[in-house]
Design a protein around this motif. Structure first.
Motif, PDB file in Angstrom:
ATOM      1  N   GLU A  76       0.854  -1.197   0.000  1.00 15.88           N
ATOM      2  CA  GLU A  76       0.000   0.000   0.000  1.00 15.88           C
ATOM      3  C   GLU A  76       0.884   1.240   0.000  1.00 15.88           C
ATOM      4  O   GLU A  76       1.815   1.360   0.790  1.00 15.88           O
ATOM      5  CB  GLU A  76      -0.906   0.006   1.230  1.00 15.88           C
ATOM      6  CG  GLU A  76      -1.849   1.193   1.283  1.00 15.88           C
ATOM      7  CD  GLU A  76      -2.781   1.148   2.478  1.00 15.88           C
ATOM      8  OE1 GLU A  76      -3.224   2.221   2.922  1.00 15.88           O
ATOM      9  OE2 GLU A  76      -3.056   0.032   2.978  1.00 15.88           O
ATOM     10  N   HIS A  77       0.582   2.152  -0.928  1.00 18.22           N
ATOM     11  CA  HIS A  77       1.331   3.401  -1.038  1.00 18.22           C
ATOM     12  C   HIS A  77       0.361   4.577  -0.918  1.00 18.22           C
ATOM     13  O   HIS A  77      -0.584   4.679  -1.705  1.00 18.22           O
ATOM     14  CB  HIS A  77       2.070   3.489  -2.377  1.00 18.22           C
ATOM     15  CG  HIS A  77       2.945   2.304  -2.672  1.00 18.22           C
ATOM     16  ND1 HIS A  77       4.078   2.017  -1.930  1.00 18.22           N
ATOM     17  CD2 HIS A  77       2.854   1.328  -3.606  1.00 18.22           C
ATOM     18  CE1 HIS A  77       4.645   0.930  -2.402  1.00 18.22           C
ATOM     19  NE2 HIS A  77       3.924   0.488  -3.413  1.00 18.22           N
ATOM     20  N   ASN A  78       0.601   5.431   0.062  1.00 16.71           N
ATOM     21  CA  ASN A  78      -0.211   6.628   0.249  1.00 16.71           C
ATOM     22  C   ASN A  78       0.652   7.867   0.057  1.00 16.71           C
ATOM     23  O   ASN A  78       1.737   7.965   0.635  1.00 16.71           O
ATOM     24  CB  ASN A  78      -0.830   6.659   1.656  1.00 16.71           C
ATOM     25  CG  ASN A  78      -1.936   5.638   1.824  1.00 16.71           C
ATOM     26  OD1 ASN A  78      -3.069   5.875   1.413  1.00 16.71           O
ATOM     27  ND2 ASN A  78      -1.607   4.485   2.399  1.00 16.71           N
ATOM     28  N   ARG A  79       0.152   8.803  -0.728  1.00 17.56           N
ATOM     29  CA  ARG A  79       0.840  10.064  -0.960  1.00 17.56           C
ATOM     30  C   ARG A  79      -0.157  11.205  -0.775  1.00 17.56           C
ATOM     31  O   ARG A  79      -1.299  11.124  -1.235  1.00 17.56           O
ATOM     32  CB  ARG A  79       1.414  10.127  -2.389  1.00 17.56           C
ATOM     33  CG  ARG A  79       2.365   8.986  -2.739  1.00 17.56           C
ATOM     34  CD  ARG A  79       3.672   9.124  -1.997  1.00 17.56           C
ATOM     35  NE  ARG A  79       4.641   8.107  -2.394  1.00 17.56           N
ATOM     36  CZ  ARG A  79       4.788   6.940  -1.782  1.00 17.56           C
ATOM     37  NH1 ARG A  79       4.016   6.658  -0.730  1.00 17.56           N
ATOM     38  NH2 ARG A  79       5.699   6.070  -2.196  1.00 17.56           N
ATOM     39  N   SER A  80       0.277  12.280  -0.120  1.00 16.73           N
ATOM     40  CA  SER A  80      -0.587  13.445   0.053  1.00 16.73           C
ATOM     41  C   SER A  80       0.265  14.707   0.096  1.00 16.73           C
ATOM     42  O   SER A  80       1.412  14.685   0.564  1.00 16.73           O
ATOM     43  CB  SER A  80      -1.424  13.328   1.331  1.00 16.73           C
ATOM     44  OG  SER A  80      -0.599  13.307   2.482  1.00 16.73           O
ATOM     45  N   ALA A 105      -4.297  13.764  -2.916  1.00 18.03           N
ATOM     46  CA  ALA A 105      -3.967  12.541  -2.194  1.00 18.03           C
ATOM     47  C   ALA A 105      -4.166  11.347  -3.117  1.00 18.03           C
ATOM     48  O   ALA A 105      -5.009  11.366  -4.013  1.00 18.03           O
ATOM     49  CB  ALA A 105      -4.827  12.402  -0.940  1.00 18.03           C
ATOM     50  N   SER A 106      -3.380  10.325  -2.885  1.00 13.94           N
ATOM     51  CA  SER A 106      -3.500   9.109  -3.686  1.00 13.94           C
ATOM     52  C   SER A 106      -3.256   7.895  -2.803  1.00 13.94           C
ATOM     53  O   SER A 106      -2.529   7.947  -1.816  1.00 13.94           O
ATOM     54  CB  SER A 106      -2.504   9.116  -4.847  1.00 13.94           C
ATOM     55  OG  SER A 106      -1.174   9.059  -4.364  1.00 13.94           O
ATOM     56  N   GLU A 107      -3.901   6.805  -3.173  1.00 17.37           N
ATOM     57  CA  GLU A 107      -3.715   5.525  -2.486  1.00 17.37           C
ATOM     58  C   GLU A 107      -3.657   4.427  -3.538  1.00 17.37           C
ATOM     59  O   GLU A 107      -4.592   4.259  -4.317  1.00 17.37           O
ATOM     60  CB  GLU A 107      -4.859   5.255  -1.508  1.00 17.37           C
ATOM     61  CG  GLU A 107      -4.703   3.936  -0.757  1.00 17.37           C
ATOM     62  CD  GLU A 107      -5.858   3.653   0.184  1.00 17.37           C
ATOM     63  OE1 GLU A 107      -5.713   3.855   1.399  1.00 17.37           O
ATOM     64  OE2 GLU A 107      -6.930   3.248  -0.320  1.00 17.37           O
ATOM     65  N   ASP A 108      -2.569   3.693  -3.551  1.00 11.80           N
ATOM     66  CA  ASP A 108      -2.375   2.613  -4.522  1.00 11.80           C
ATOM     67  C   ASP A 108      -2.135   1.303  -3.798  1.00 11.80           C
ATOM     68  O   ASP A 108      -1.328   1.234  -2.862  1.00 11.80           O
ATOM     69  CB  ASP A 108      -1.183   2.913  -5.436  1.00 11.80           C
ATOM     70  CG  ASP A 108      -1.413   4.153  -6.290  1.00 11.80           C
ATOM     71  OD1 ASP A 108      -2.457   4.215  -6.956  1.00 11.80           O
ATOM     72  OD2 ASP A 108      -0.556   5.047  -6.276  1.00 11.80           O
TER      73      ASP A 108
END
Length: 269
Positions: A76-80, A105-108
């Motif tokens: 899981e990769h979270n970017r904000s 924000a993104s969640e992959d």
């Protein structure tokens, strides 16, 4: 009746940074900038060994049943990131303030293995202990050749969220007789773009044995993805593990159709 053992390995990395600036060029005027960025990476690998008894049994009583070995493996990769730019101006009568902000924000979760199982029929299953039942090791359960692929579930998901907002506020000091007052009004606009995409693929032994796959028993064997033995878990013997890399590589061609739209591809690390 069932008995489960699930050794778990987690690896998490969280980083963040912020930058704040304030500037007062002249008396009564102030400008500011607020920024923030963060990233979070999470990896989970969980082995599992499940005993299923054909009928409820008491401590020390043997019974026929089945054993299931499984693996859950996910990334899981979270970017904000966010930025706020604003300012205020205070005059003798009029007061003006404005602000513009943007955040994203993104969640992959790229092709994660949500669940999987390899099953084997076992005779002579039993357990000891009442408060903390411990399954009694059976040779067939510790033998990887007794297990065959049953089913798995892959998931590939991605989410994007972007928000923009602008605001202007005006205020004027007014006196009503001996009472001081203030008249306020303003404008605000915002826009949000949110997108989600998810692909799920669930192969099973029954499906893989049919066209167009026509997999043989040897292709469905546990030995193709077998890893080193796991150390006893809470006094429970575990036996051979499942290698995440081998499992994902072996079934990659089955999940190749799980592709996200171009604008939903995972964000760069």
């Amino acid at each position: 009746a069932t008995h489960n053992a699930r050794p778990l390995v987690l690896a998490r990395d969280r980083r963040g940074a912020a930058l704040n600036l304030d500037w007062r060029p002249v008396k009564g005027t102030s400008l500011y900038l607020r920024t923030f960025s963060s990233r979070f990476d999470d990896q989970e690998t969980r082995q599992s060994l499940k005993y299923s008894f054909a009928t409820p049994v008491a401590t020390g009583v043997a019974s026929d049943g089945s054993a299931s070995r499984g693996l859950k493996h996910r990334l899981e990769h979270n970017r904000s990131a966010s930025m706020v730019l604003g300012g205020e101006r205070h005059g003798d009568e009029w007061h003006v303030s404005g602000q513009w902000s943007v955040s994203r924000a993104s969640e992959d979760k790229p092709m994660g293995l949500s669940s999987s199982s390899f099953k084997a029929s076992v005779k002579g299953l039993s357990f000891t202990g009442d408060l903390q039942p411990i399954a009694t090791p059976v040779a067939a359960v510790m033998d990887a050749s007794q297990f065959a692929f049953d089913k798995a579930k892959f998931q590939d998901s991605s989410a994007r969220d972007r928000v923009q907002q602008a605001r202007v506020d005006l205020a004027r000091d007014r006196a009503l007789g001996d009472i001081d007052g203030q008249l306020k009004f303003g404008l605000q606009a915002s826009r949000r773009d949110k997108r989600n995409a998810q692909e799920t693929y669930a192969p099973s032994a029954k499906a893989l044995a049919k066209a167009p796959y026509l997999w043989s028993k040897a292709q469905l064997a546990y030995s193709a993805v077998q890893g080193p033995a796991v150390a006893p878990f809470m006094d429970q013997a575990f036996g051979p593990s499942i290698l995440p890399a081998a499992f994902l590589q072996r079934y990659a061609e089955l999940s190749a159709h799980c592709t996200l739209p171009p604008d939903m591809e995972p964000a760069e690390a």
